[in-house]
Design a protein around this motif. Structure first.
Motif, PDB file in Angstrom:
ATOM      1  N   GLU A 103      57.769  45.208  -8.461  1.00 44.75           N
ATOM      2  CA  GLU A 103      58.623  46.063  -8.290  1.00 44.75           C
ATOM      3  C   GLU A 103      58.228  47.479  -8.907  1.00 44.75           C
ATOM      4  OE1 GLU A 103      62.926  45.587  -9.601  1.00 44.75           O
ATOM      5  OE2 GLU A 103      62.735  43.525  -8.734  1.00 44.75           O
ATOM      6  N   PHE A 104      58.383  48.488  -8.269  1.00 48.74           N
ATOM      7  CA  PHE A 104      57.755  49.627  -8.595  1.00 48.74           C
ATOM      8  C   PHE A 104      58.889  50.476  -9.273  1.00 48.74           C
ATOM      9  CE2 PHE A 104      53.613  51.605  -7.380  1.00 48.74           C
ATOM     10  CZ  PHE A 104      52.773  50.443  -7.233  1.00 48.74           C
ATOM     11  N   ASP A 115      60.288  54.287 -10.477  1.00 46.49           N
ATOM     12  CA  ASP A 115      60.096  55.696  -9.713  1.00 46.49           C
ATOM     13  C   ASP A 115      58.998  56.362 -10.178  1.00 46.49           C
ATOM     14  OD1 ASP A 115      61.661  54.923  -7.636  1.00 46.49           O
ATOM     15  OD2 ASP A 115      63.675  55.706  -8.732  1.00 46.49           O
ATOM     16  N   ASN A 116      58.771  56.247 -11.626  1.00 47.90           N
ATOM     17  CA  ASN A 116      57.871  57.273 -12.145  1.00 47.90           C
ATOM     18  C   ASN A 116      56.596  56.865 -11.937  1.00 47.90           C
ATOM     19  OD1 ASN A 116      58.101  55.173 -13.574  1.00 47.90           O
ATOM     20  ND2 ASN A 116      57.646  56.143 -15.662  1.00 47.90           N
ATOM     21  N   ARG A 175      55.030  56.249  -8.820  1.00 49.96           N
ATOM     22  CA  ARG A 175      54.875  56.478  -7.078  1.00 49.96           C
ATOM     23  C   ARG A 175      53.660  56.716  -6.887  1.00 49.96           C
ATOM     24  NH1 ARG A 175      59.418  55.184  -4.555  1.00 49.96           N
ATOM     25  NH2 ARG A 175      58.388  55.895  -2.284  1.00 49.96           N
ATOM     26  N   THR A 176      53.028  57.393  -7.947  1.00 47.58           N
ATOM     27  CA  THR A 176      51.509  57.853  -7.257  1.00 47.58           C
ATOM     28  C   THR A 176      50.446  56.625  -7.638  1.00 47.58           C
ATOM     29  OG1 THR A 176      51.353  58.960  -9.502  1.00 47.58           O
ATOM     30  CG2 THR A 176      51.552  60.170  -7.654  1.00 47.58           C
ATOM     31  N   GLN A 222      48.548  53.522  -7.000  1.00 48.30           N
ATOM     32  CA  GLN A 222      48.133  52.818  -5.858  1.00 48.30           C
ATOM     33  C   GLN A 222      47.683  51.327  -6.153  1.00 48.30           C
ATOM     34  OE1 GLN A 222      44.940  55.575  -4.563  1.00 48.30           O
ATOM     35  NE2 GLN A 222      46.449  56.449  -3.119  1.00 48.30           N
ATOM     36  N   TYR A 223      48.888  50.464  -5.820  1.00 45.07           N
ATOM     37  CA  TYR A 223      48.681  49.260  -6.220  1.00 45.07           C
ATOM     38  C   TYR A 223      47.487  48.363  -5.505  1.00 45.07           C
ATOM     39  CZ  TYR A 223      50.313  44.582  -8.271  1.00 45.07           C
ATOM     40  OH  TYR A 223      50.109  43.428  -8.695  1.00 45.07           O
ATOM     41  N   GLU A 270      52.410  51.577   2.129  1.00 41.76           N
ATOM     42  CA  GLU A 270      52.636  50.908   1.147  1.00 41.76           C
ATOM     43  C   GLU A 270      53.934  50.243   1.076  1.00 41.76           C
ATOM     44  OE1 GLU A 270      52.110  48.625  -0.830  1.00 41.76           O
ATOM     45  OE2 GLU A 270      50.584  49.515  -1.700  1.00 41.76           O
ATOM     46  N   LEU A 292      56.207  50.683  -1.727  1.00 44.15           N
ATOM     47  CA  LEU A 292      56.833  51.978  -1.924  1.00 44.15           C
ATOM     48  C   LEU A 292      58.070  52.059  -0.937  1.00 44.15           C
ATOM     49  CD1 LEU A 292      53.833  54.503  -2.715  1.00 44.15           C
ATOM     50  CD2 LEU A 292      55.680  53.181  -4.404  1.00 44.15           C
ATOM     51  N   GLY A 293      58.398  51.272  -0.193  1.00 48.39           N
ATOM     52  CA  GLY A 293      59.401  51.132   0.970  1.00 48.39           C
ATOM     53  C   GLY A 293      58.991  51.485   2.075  1.00 48.39           C
ATOM     54  N   ASP A 294      57.663  51.271   2.705  1.00 48.61           N
ATOM     55  CA  ASP A 294      57.276  51.407   3.929  1.00 48.61           C
ATOM     56  C   ASP A 294      57.544  50.122   4.476  1.00 48.61           C
ATOM     57  OD1 ASP A 294      56.496  54.085   3.827  1.00 48.61           O
ATOM     58  OD2 ASP A 294      54.452  53.458   3.045  1.00 48.61           O
TER      59      ASP A 294
END
Lengths: 201, 181
Positions: B118-119, B121-122, B124-125, B127-128, B154, B157-159
């Motif tokens: 789970e990502f 919010d802080n 978001r940059t 790149q897992y 990604e 990130l919700g894509d």
């Protein structure tokens, strides 16, 4: 865990190698420090203390601080293993019956967890019934690919491969409610012995 | 090695994919602790993936009887095949550029290594999937193909999907030893 998909272990071996190599950069520097240290002991109780909450806050041990100075890699590897161990247990015990006692949990680690990780069980489990358990794995997977030639040359490096499993055992046991320290030594090329000392408070 | 020696265990060389994912997740968390800035972490993950890819490609070729790739489409197929072999998940190849030098690897509704992630919010940059990019780049570089890879989508990130965009840069000529090819 029949539902889980599997990939060849080579990928995992590489990843395990990268854990220590790529991350912490200069391997030569660390191996110099570790040169004499064929037997490895991890007493990184800080993480255990943090996980167990404030009740054990007396434990930030000095020995671990000095070990940290000489080599930062092992504690980090171990703490990565710790996290993995904890999470694996969550998954593995999903449909497991309640554990009877400590030995029962140790057995679970030796059989189910080890099978999940390395496709085989721990070969022997011994205990003195006073909180010390010794796991012996005669053909330890992470070491199985080591060449028997040049053992002396690479022997000191083997610590890098067992720090992570040590962490897994400690994490797994802590998720099962047993606080302990785990140390390991490599006896021969592929034989690895883990010693688990349960902390009684 | 004796007759009843160590061979059986080594033959059965599978490892659980969950273990790989969990280990990678813990590793990312640890790198993040060490480097703090997501940009630096991305760089480390790329490097890590590169190192894996460089060695992985040998293993892949040793296990598969692969003829020489004649164009980039065949290369794409091989990369796809490698993902199935190593991660058990086969991506779709698609979104070809008209010139045929750029394509995407797409995993619909999943991230092949991000099942338990789970990502916050802080971050978001961060790149897992960067490690995948590094691995592909490293692997292809060993077979004289220089590529540039970006993460187009990604899933974490919700894509809708995870999409890696792979662009052919050039063929590396210099790396061939004399007398080869």
């Amino acid at each position: 865990m029949a539902d889980a998909i599997s990939g060849p272990s080579y990928l995992y071996n590489l990843l395990a190698n990268e854990l220590s190599v790529a991350l912490y950069g200069d391997l030569d520097k660390t191996s110099e420090n570790m040169g004499a240290l064929t037997m490895m002991t991890i007493k990184d109780r800080k993480a255990a203390a943090a996980a167990a909450g404030p009740s054990s806050s007396e434990a930030p041990v000095d020995t671990s601080a000095s070990a940290r100075d000489s080599d930062t890699v092992f504690p980090k590897l171990e703490s990565i293993g710790y996290q993995v161990g904890q999470r694996l247990i969550e998954r593995l015990t999903k449909e497991h019956a309640r554990f009877k006692d400590e030995l029962d949990r140790m057995k679970f680690v030796c059989t189910d967890l080890w099978k999940y990780l390395y496709d085989k069980q721990i070969d022997t489990l011994r205990t003195n019934n006073q909180g010390t358990y010794v796991f012996t794995d005669n053909l330890f997977r992470p070491l199985a690919f080591f060449s028997a030639e040049g053992v002396d040359q690479y022997y000191p490096q083997s610590g890098r491969f067992i720090a992570f499993p040590c962490g897994i055992i400690r994490g797994a046991l802590s998720a099962l409610g047993i606080r302990c320290t785990v140390s390991a030594k490599v006896l021969s090329v592929t034989c690895c012995v883990f010693e688990v000392v349960v902390e009684r408070t | 090695m004796s007759a009843k020696g160590k061979a059986p265990l080594l033959d059965n060389n599978k490892v659980n994919a969950d273990l790989i994912k969990l280990t990678y997740g813990a590793l990312v968390a640890q790198i993040l602790k060490d480097y703090e800035k997501p940009e630096d972490v991305n760089k480390q993950l790329e490097k890590l993936g590169y190192n894996i890819g460089v060695r992985l490609v040998e293993d892949f070729i040793a296990h598969h009887n692969i003829p020489r790739c004649l164009d980039f489409r065949q290369t794409a197929e091989r990369v796809q095949q490698a993902f199935r072999f190593y991660l058990g998940f086969q991506p779709a190849v698609g979104n070809w550029a008209p010139t045929g030098n750029e394509f995407s690897l797409i995993w619909d509704n999943t991230n092949p290594i991000g099942d338990f992630v789970e990502f916050p919010d802080n971050l978001r940059t961060l790149q897992y999937s960067r490690v995948l990019c590094g691995a592909i780049r490293g692997g292809l570089e060993m077979v004289q193909i220089d590529v540039a890879i970006t993460i187009a989508k990604e899933f974490l990130l919700g894509d809708q999907a995870t999409e890696l965009r792979i662009r052919f840069n050039k063929r590396l000529e210099d790396a061939l030893p004399i007398g080869e090819d």
